[in-house]
Design an enzyme around this catalytic site. Structure first.
Site, PDB file in Angstrom:
ATOM      1  N   LYS A  48      92.401  46.910  15.424  1.00 15.41           N
ATOM      2  CA  LYS A  48      92.264  47.835  16.553  1.00 15.41           C
ATOM      3  C   LYS A  48      93.575  48.582  16.810  1.00 15.41           C
ATOM      4  O   LYS A  48      94.626  48.212  16.262  1.00 15.41           O
ATOM      5  CB  LYS A  48      91.837  47.056  17.794  1.00 15.41           C
ATOM      6  CG  LYS A  48      90.483  46.381  17.653  1.00 15.41           C
ATOM      7  CD  LYS A  48      90.172  45.566  18.894  1.00 15.41           C
ATOM      8  CE  LYS A  48      88.872  44.816  18.781  1.00 15.41           C
ATOM      9  NZ  LYS A  48      88.572  44.029  20.002  1.00 15.41           N
TER      10      LYS A  48
ATOM     11  N   ARG B 294      94.493  35.977  16.503  1.00 12.50           N
ATOM     12  CA  ARG B 294      94.601  36.184  17.953  1.00 12.50           C
ATOM     13  C   ARG B 294      95.461  35.118  18.611  1.00 12.50           C
ATOM     14  O   ARG B 294      96.190  35.411  19.565  1.00 12.50           O
ATOM     15  CB  ARG B 294      93.214  36.225  18.579  1.00 12.50           C
ATOM     16  CG  ARG B 294      92.445  37.485  18.230  1.00 12.50           C
ATOM     17  CD  ARG B 294      91.083  37.484  18.859  1.00 12.50           C
ATOM     18  NE  ARG B 294      90.353  38.715  18.585  1.00 12.50           N
ATOM     19  CZ  ARG B 294      89.045  38.768  18.454  1.00 12.50           C
ATOM     20  NH1 ARG B 294      88.305  37.670  18.575  1.00 12.50           N
ATOM     21  NH2 ARG B 294      88.448  39.917  18.213  1.00 12.50           N
TER      22      ARG B 294
ATOM     23  N   HIS C 217      88.816  43.116  15.199  1.00  8.75           N
ATOM     24  CA  HIS C 217      87.371  42.905  15.322  1.00  8.75           C
ATOM     25  C   HIS C 217      86.860  42.372  13.997  1.00  8.75           C
ATOM     26  O   HIS C 217      87.286  42.817  12.930  1.00  8.75           O
ATOM     27  CB  HIS C 217      86.648  44.222  15.630  1.00  8.75           C
ATOM     28  CG  HIS C 217      85.169  44.113  15.455  1.00  8.75           C
ATOM     29  ND1 HIS C 217      84.343  43.633  16.446  1.00  8.75           N
ATOM     30  CD2 HIS C 217      84.370  44.372  14.379  1.00  8.75           C
ATOM     31  CE1 HIS C 217      83.099  43.617  16.003  1.00  8.75           C
ATOM     32  NE2 HIS C 217      83.090  44.068  14.747  1.00  8.75           N
TER      33      HIS C 217
ATOM     34  N   THR D 100      87.655  35.187  20.942  1.00  9.17           N
ATOM     35  CA  THR D 100      87.752  36.532  21.521  1.00  9.17           C
ATOM     36  C   THR D 100      88.846  36.608  22.578  1.00  9.17           C
ATOM     37  O   THR D 100      89.609  37.573  22.624  1.00  9.17           O
ATOM     38  CB  THR D 100      86.398  36.944  22.135  1.00  9.17           C
ATOM     39  OG1 THR D 100      85.406  36.906  21.104  1.00  9.17           O
ATOM     40  CG2 THR D 100      86.462  38.339  22.722  1.00  9.17           C
TER      41      THR D 100
END
Length: 152
Positions: free
Chosen positions: A11, A104, A117, A93
């Site tokens: 992203k 992440r 993603h 997430t």
């Protein structure tokens, strides 16, 4: 386990923060093959189609605005069990719930800026690959070390 393909997108926050090579490296080290790669600033239409499942959610507009706010590195990765493995590499997430060692968990802090993603299943992967790539943009090729990656 069967060979499959998945869609992965770095992203705008991941691109701006300089994580492209690190993220690609994690997938390569895992043994997956990159068969599609491009950088683009997604149109609002592309972003809305990509996140269409969230259309009725209150954050939809912000999500579309964010994903179309800067460059995205769109990729297609291939390999045995790549969809599930990619989800594990990416992490939860919500970055604060992501395990250390995941993308992440190591690189992101905020759910609205969670860097990457990844498709969450076979149907989603096919939809996202077809949305972001034309067939001629995907490369069929064979790695010289493929016999060392798996038994099949």
């Amino acid at each position: 386990m069967t060979k499959e393909r998945t869609f992965i997108a770095i992203k705008p926050d991941g691109v701006q923060r300089g994580y492209v090579s690190e993220i690609i490296g994690r997938f390569e080290k895992k043994g997956f093959k990159l068969v599609g790669l491009k950088q683009l600033i997604p149109s609002k239409d592309l972003a809305q189609n990509h996140y269409g499942v969230h259309r009725e959610r209150p954050f939809f507009g912000d999500l579309v605005d964010f994903i179309s706010s800067g460059p995205v590195v769109a990729m297609v990765w291939e390999g045995e069990g790549v969809i599930l493995s990619a989800r594990k590499l990416i992490g939860a997430t919500k970055p604060l719930e992501a395990e250390p060692g995941t993308i992440r968990g190591d690189l992101a802090i905020d759910i609205g800026r969670n860097i990457i993603h990844g498709s969450d299943g076979e149907d989603t992967a096919k939809f996202e690959i077809d949305l972001w790539f034309n067939e001629e943009e995907l490369c069929e090729w064979y790695t010289s070390d493929s016999k060392w990656r798996s038994e099949n």
